[in-house]
Design a protein around this motif. Structure first.
Motif, PDB file in Angstrom:
ATOM      1  N   ARG A   1     -53.046 148.816  37.755  1.00  0.00           N
ATOM      2  CA  ARG A   1     -52.793 149.761  38.841  1.00  0.00           C
ATOM      3  C   ARG A   1     -53.591 151.028  38.599  1.00  0.00           C
ATOM      4  O   ARG A   1     -53.686 151.511  37.480  1.00  0.00           O
ATOM      5  N   LEU A   2     -54.171 151.571  39.654  1.00  0.00           N
ATOM      6  CA  LEU A   2     -54.910 152.826  39.593  1.00  0.00           C
ATOM      7  C   LEU A   2     -54.161 153.875  40.412  1.00  0.00           C
ATOM      8  O   LEU A   2     -53.684 153.586  41.507  1.00  0.00           O
ATOM      9  N   PHE A   3     -54.066 155.081  39.873  1.00  0.00           N
ATOM     10  CA  PHE A   3     -53.339 156.166  40.508  1.00  0.00           C
ATOM     11  C   PHE A   3     -54.296 157.277  40.911  1.00  0.00           C
ATOM     12  O   PHE A   3     -55.227 157.594  40.175  1.00  0.00           O
ATOM     13  N   THR A   4     -54.034 157.895  42.046  1.00  0.00           N
ATOM     14  CA  THR A   4     -54.698 159.140  42.396  1.00  0.00           C
ATOM     15  C   THR A   4     -53.919 160.261  41.717  1.00  0.00           C
ATOM     16  O   THR A   4     -52.849 160.028  41.150  1.00  0.00           O
TER      17      THR A   4
ATOM     18  N   ILE B   1     -53.746 166.836  23.744  1.00  0.00           N
ATOM     19  CA  ILE B   1     -53.683 165.447  24.225  1.00  0.00           C
ATOM     20  C   ILE B   1     -54.046 165.450  25.703  1.00  0.00           C
ATOM     21  O   ILE B   1     -53.263 165.875  26.539  1.00  0.00           O
ATOM     22  N   GLY B   2     -55.251 165.021  26.033  1.00  0.00           N
ATOM     23  CA  GLY B   2     -55.712 165.036  27.407  1.00  0.00           C
ATOM     24  C   GLY B   2     -55.382 163.747  28.140  1.00  0.00           C
ATOM     25  O   GLY B   2     -55.196 162.692  27.537  1.00  0.00           O
ATOM     26  N   LEU B   3     -55.288 163.852  29.447  1.00  0.00           N
ATOM     27  CA  LEU B   3     -55.075 162.692  30.305  1.00  0.00           C
ATOM     28  C   LEU B   3     -56.446 162.176  30.710  1.00  0.00           C
ATOM     29  O   LEU B   3     -57.228 162.897  31.345  1.00  0.00           O
ATOM     30  N   LYS B   4     -56.759 160.951  30.332  1.00  0.00           N
ATOM     31  CA  LYS B   4     -58.068 160.377  30.654  1.00  0.00           C
ATOM     32  C   LYS B   4     -58.082 159.917  32.102  1.00  0.00           C
ATOM     33  O   LYS B   4     -57.176 159.226  32.550  1.00  0.00           O
ATOM     34  N   ALA B   5     -59.135 160.326  32.813  1.00  0.00           N
ATOM     35  CA  ALA B   5     -59.285 159.966  34.216  1.00  0.00           C
ATOM     36  C   ALA B   5     -60.766 159.832  34.522  1.00  0.00           C
ATOM     37  O   ALA B   5     -61.621 160.312  33.778  1.00  0.00           O
ATOM     38  N   SER B   6     -61.069 159.168  35.624  1.00  0.00           N
ATOM     39  CA  SER B   6     -62.454 158.973  36.059  1.00  0.00           C
ATOM     40  C   SER B   6     -62.648 159.622  37.420  1.00  0.00           C
ATOM     41  O   SER B   6     -61.798 159.478  38.299  1.00  0.00           O
ATOM     42  N   TRP B   7     -63.751 160.307  37.574  1.00  0.00           N
ATOM     43  CA  TRP B   7     -64.104 160.901  38.862  1.00  0.00           C
ATOM     44  C   TRP B   7     -64.846 159.848  39.667  1.00  0.00           C
ATOM     45  O   TRP B   7     -65.969 159.477  39.351  1.00  0.00           O
ATOM     46  N   ILE B   8     -64.195 159.332  40.690  1.00  0.00           N
ATOM     47  CA  ILE B   8     -64.777 158.288  41.523  1.00  0.00           C
ATOM     48  C   ILE B   8     -64.772 158.777  42.966  1.00  0.00           C
ATOM     49  O   ILE B   8     -63.712 159.090  43.510  1.00  0.00           O
TER      50      ILE B   8
ATOM     51  N   SER C   1     -52.894 152.235  32.232  1.00  0.00           N
ATOM     52  CA  SER C   1     -52.881 152.237  30.767  1.00  0.00           C
ATOM     53  C   SER C   1     -53.127 153.645  30.220  1.00  0.00           C
ATOM     54  O   SER C   1     -52.506 154.041  29.230  1.00  0.00           O
ATOM     55  N   ASN C   2     -54.010 154.422  30.852  1.00  0.00           N
ATOM     56  CA  ASN C   2     -54.243 155.799  30.419  1.00  0.00           C
ATOM     57  C   ASN C   2     -53.018 156.671  30.672  1.00  0.00           C
ATOM     58  O   ASN C   2     -52.695 157.549  29.872  1.00  0.00           O
TER      59      ASN C   2
END
Length: 97
Positions: A26-29, A55-62, A71-72
């Motif tokens: 699952r991917l979240f905005t 402790i950073g929250l890993k995310a991708s700019w898409i 999982s992140n």
């Protein structure tokens, strides 16, 4: 004027189509992650940018938005649960060997 001389790239072989790896994760905005964690989207943005106690929250700019994988998000929650437990007990992180 022929088509080949007008459009020289028309005779090139097409590039292979790259397909995304098949996953059921699952991917979240940012908005969805904020609702899931019961926080504001601004707080989620801070966690992505700066982290929380290192402790950073890993995310991708898409496209035009941040996307956070499940999982992140779970790793961020687990890391902060350990951090909160250590803070309550007054201990520090164990030394790495």
């Amino acid at each position: 004027m022929s088509r080949k001389s007008r459009y020289p790239f028309a005779s090139h072989t097409p590039l292979p189509v790259l397909s995304a790896p098949s996953t059921t994760e699952r991917l979240f905005t940012v908005q969805e992650a904020a609702e899931y964690l019961r926080l504001t989207p601004r707080t989620i943005g801070r966690y992505i940018g700066y982290g929380y106690r290192g402790i950073g929250l890993k995310a991708s700019w898409i496209g035009r938005r941040w996307i956070i994988s499940q999982s992140n998000l779970r790793a961020f929650i687990a890391a902060n649960q350990i951090d909160a437990l250590l803070a309550r007990t007054g201990t520090s992180y164990p030394l790495e060997r």
